[in-house]
Design an enzyme around this catalytic site. Sequence first.
Site, PDB file in Angstrom:
ATOM      1  N   ARG A  26      -4.403  -0.584 -11.120  1.00  0.00           N
ATOM      2  CA  ARG A  26      -4.379  -2.017 -11.412  1.00  0.00           C
ATOM      3  C   ARG A  26      -4.986  -2.233 -12.795  1.00  0.00           C
ATOM      4  NH1 ARG A  26      -7.865  -4.411  -9.102  1.00  0.00           N
ATOM      5  NH2 ARG A  26      -8.832  -2.876  -7.727  1.00  0.00           N
ATOM      6  N   TYR A  69       3.170   0.441 -11.170  1.00  0.00           N
ATOM      7  CA  TYR A  69       2.119   0.905 -10.256  1.00  0.00           C
ATOM      8  C   TYR A  69       1.927  -0.088  -9.096  1.00  0.00           C
ATOM      9  CZ  TYR A  69      -2.280   1.640  -8.056  1.00  0.00           C
ATOM     10  OH  TYR A  69      -3.223   1.797  -7.074  1.00  0.00           O
ATOM     11  N   LYS A 110      -1.943  -7.475  -3.459  1.00  0.00           N
ATOM     12  CA  LYS A 110      -3.084  -8.131  -4.121  1.00  0.00           C
ATOM     13  C   LYS A 110      -2.685  -9.485  -4.706  1.00  0.00           C
ATOM     14  CE  LYS A 110      -5.753  -4.521  -3.509  1.00  0.00           C
ATOM     15  NZ  LYS A 110      -6.810  -4.546  -2.499  1.00  0.00           N
ATOM     16  N   HIS A 163     -10.567  -9.813   1.127  1.00  0.00           N
ATOM     17  CA  HIS A 163     -10.353  -8.388   0.851  1.00  0.00           C
ATOM     18  C   HIS A 163     -11.136  -7.598   1.904  1.00  0.00           C
ATOM     19  CE1 HIS A 163     -10.636  -4.976  -2.394  1.00  0.00           C
ATOM     20  NE2 HIS A 163      -9.668  -4.763  -1.549  1.00  0.00           N
ATOM     21  N   SER A 193     -13.728  -1.416  -4.191  1.00  0.00           N
ATOM     22  CA  SER A 193     -12.905  -0.208  -4.166  1.00  0.00           C
ATOM     23  C   SER A 193     -13.817   1.032  -4.177  1.00  0.00           C
ATOM     24  CB  SER A 193     -11.988  -0.167  -5.395  1.00  0.00           C
ATOM     25  OG  SER A 193     -11.217  -1.331  -5.444  1.00  0.00           O
ATOM     26  N   CYS A 207     -15.296   2.640  -1.661  1.00  0.00           N
ATOM     27  CA  CYS A 207     -16.406   2.698  -0.700  1.00  0.00           C
ATOM     28  C   CYS A 207     -15.925   3.160   0.678  1.00  0.00           C
ATOM     29  CB  CYS A 207     -17.077   1.337  -0.580  1.00  0.00           C
ATOM     30  SG  CYS A 207     -18.094   0.918  -2.003  1.00  0.00           S
ATOM     31  N   ASP A 267      -7.218  -3.441   4.508  1.00  0.00           N
ATOM     32  CA  ASP A 267      -7.437  -3.959   3.152  1.00  0.00           C
ATOM     33  C   ASP A 267      -7.555  -5.478   3.075  1.00  0.00           C
ATOM     34  OD1 ASP A 267      -7.752  -3.385   0.374  1.00  0.00           O
ATOM     35  OD2 ASP A 267      -5.693  -3.994  -0.011  1.00  0.00           O
ATOM     36  N   ARG A 304      -1.617   7.808  -4.342  1.00  0.00           N
ATOM     37  CA  ARG A 304      -1.557   6.974  -3.136  1.00  0.00           C
ATOM     38  C   ARG A 304      -0.532   7.444  -2.120  1.00  0.00           C
ATOM     39  NH1 ARG A 304      -4.920   2.131  -3.027  1.00  0.00           N
ATOM     40  NH2 ARG A 304      -5.993   2.222  -5.002  1.00  0.00           N
TER      41      ARG A 304
HETATM   42  C1  OXD Z   1      -8.100  -1.773  -4.242  1.00  0.00           C
HETATM   43  C2  OXD Z   1      -6.913  -1.332  -3.489  1.00  0.00           C
HETATM   44  O1  OXD Z   1      -8.257  -1.382  -5.405  1.00  0.00           O
HETATM   45  O2  OXD Z   1      -6.838  -1.656  -2.286  1.00  0.00           O
HETATM   46  O3  OXD Z   1      -8.896  -2.516  -3.676  1.00  0.00           O
HETATM   47  O4  OXD Z   1      -6.026  -0.684  -4.068  1.00  0.00           O
HETATM   48 MN    MN Z   2      -8.218  -3.147  -1.737  1.00  0.00          MN
END
Ligand code: OXD
Ligand code: MN
Length: 592
Positions: free
Chosen positions: A69, A197, A206, A226, A248, A250, A277, A375
């Site tokens: 991102r 991406y 998102k 989130h 992100s 964690c 998520d 991913r």
């Molecule tokens: C993030 C994702 O960066 O879920 O939070 O990709």
């Molecule tokens: Mn996320």
Amino acid sequence: MTDNKYVLEFVEKYRKLFSPDEVVWVDGSREQHKMLTCEAIATGEVIKLSNSLMPGCLYHRTAVNDVARVEDRTFICTTDREDAGITNNWMAPSEAYAKLDAIAKDAMKGRTMYVIPFSMSKIGSPFAKYGIELTDSLYVVLNMMIMTRVSDKVYDKLKGGDDFVKGIHSKVTLDAEQRYICQFPEDNVIYSLNSGYGGNVLLGKKCFALRIASYQGWKQGWMAEHMLILGVEKPDGETKYICAAFPSACGKTNLAMLIPPKVYQEKGYKVWTVGDDIAWLRKKKGTFYAVNPENGFFGVAPGTNAKSNPNALATTRRNTIFTNVCFNAKNNTVWWEGSKIEAPTKAYDWKGRPWNENMKDENGNPIKGAHPNSRFTAPAKNCPCLSKEFENSRGVPVSAFVFGGRRAKVAPLVYQARDWEHGVFIGATMASETTAAAAGKVGVVRRDPMAMLPFCGYNMCDYFAHWLKMGSRMSNQPKIFHVNWFRTDENGNFIWPGFGDNMRVLDWIIRRCENEVDAVETPIGYMPKAEDINIEGMEDFDMEKLQSVLSLDMNAWKKEADEIGEFFKKFGDKLPEKLWKQLRILKSNLRG
Ligand code: OXD
Ligand code: MN
């Protein structure tokens, strides 16, 4: 496909602008999915993986400059700059449309424009919100068919109206300098150019389910967060639901798919995944109900292995798209660092270069086979621990909200807010420290309120006020907690083992929600008595270690409180006074 004039006008407007050779209306059918997959394989956009080892799986590489991102190129475009707030990049809508239209002009010449009708959450459910994404990427089409509910039934649900999010995407030339991810919350529009991406181009995720939806929730009295959603089934068969927000890196997907330690399994505990998520939350009879608006998981591959997350691994064994992992040319499968599987001997890295694990770059550092942000896009229904409530259109009742971060010293393993307002303060001030894995200085604290910093589609001060207001309306307020799995010892090693053992903390949280266990009142909130965290059956862990992850360093907390004050000041007058009040309470508690 549809006679909805708003849909037709939208498609026509961008067909004229992008000038594609062809327009394909995606209908969500199996037959068309098969055809589009074959086409993507034929053009080389994706590689088909071993049918016997990984049936239905595909492999894709993004451009090397397009692997994550791009927060600095992400804009909230509201008429009034104030509505985007200080935490978002802002552009005036007229300026943004003009700029992006100029880049988009004729960008799809020689290409096909796909029209994807999709639903976030189950079609027809009270939570459902609809969108139409235009894209010139077959990879996007195939990913959207996993991550969202793609179906031409969406057109019927629009009932001739214009209540849908308009998503516009083109790869254009993948020029990073001309890359823009723009959200127009007042118009229900997302406009994304020059990226391929996932987080920038799967517009349901998102861009819609967080940025646009958080704005809609603010206006309409609900919330888009989130957060993962998990259910803990207790031995008596009752399941309690927890929503948890972490920045992100964690381990959100790991927590969402946690396998309880043996001692808990033997007693009959189970953990069920509703989402990993995003949570959409609505009020019903004074209780928050949550749904996961997505239909799949877009998870980070490196580090996923049979120990860290066997459920995620099982989820990715069929009908999954892998992006930027390492390609094992010997058996047509994939590999990544931290998979705990021997590295392949005949392989190509995420850039497509021949690769083996002994390769070093010019500085002598190992060259990675998989990009650290590589991913998997996997269907939720593949997940062995998927909750039976996943498709429940009413959502699941939320008992607790959990906030977390990656803190080496300050935050203890777990603590509980005294009340809702204090809980919102804890969420608003949550933070993570940068790790050695990321570029830049190690240990720098980045505050990430409710893990929404990159995803809040409106002014964060209004967002905090919305949290305060939503909670005050609930007769059955969820309890709010903060956790930290990342306390380190004097040698920098993690003390708490994490992963499945996090169940022990969830257990305390649930018992607190049910008033089954007492707590100790401390300056920062309620904390467990050490004996109330069950450490039975833990290897290499004892009461002393538990005490150390539960310890509070008052000087570190005084510094933390000062830093929170500095952070709050940045928001100016609009920051709700209730948050300042909570900081005053914290400071006074710390003075004793
Ligand atoms: C993030 C994702 O960066 O879920 O939070 O990709
Ligand atoms: Mn996320």
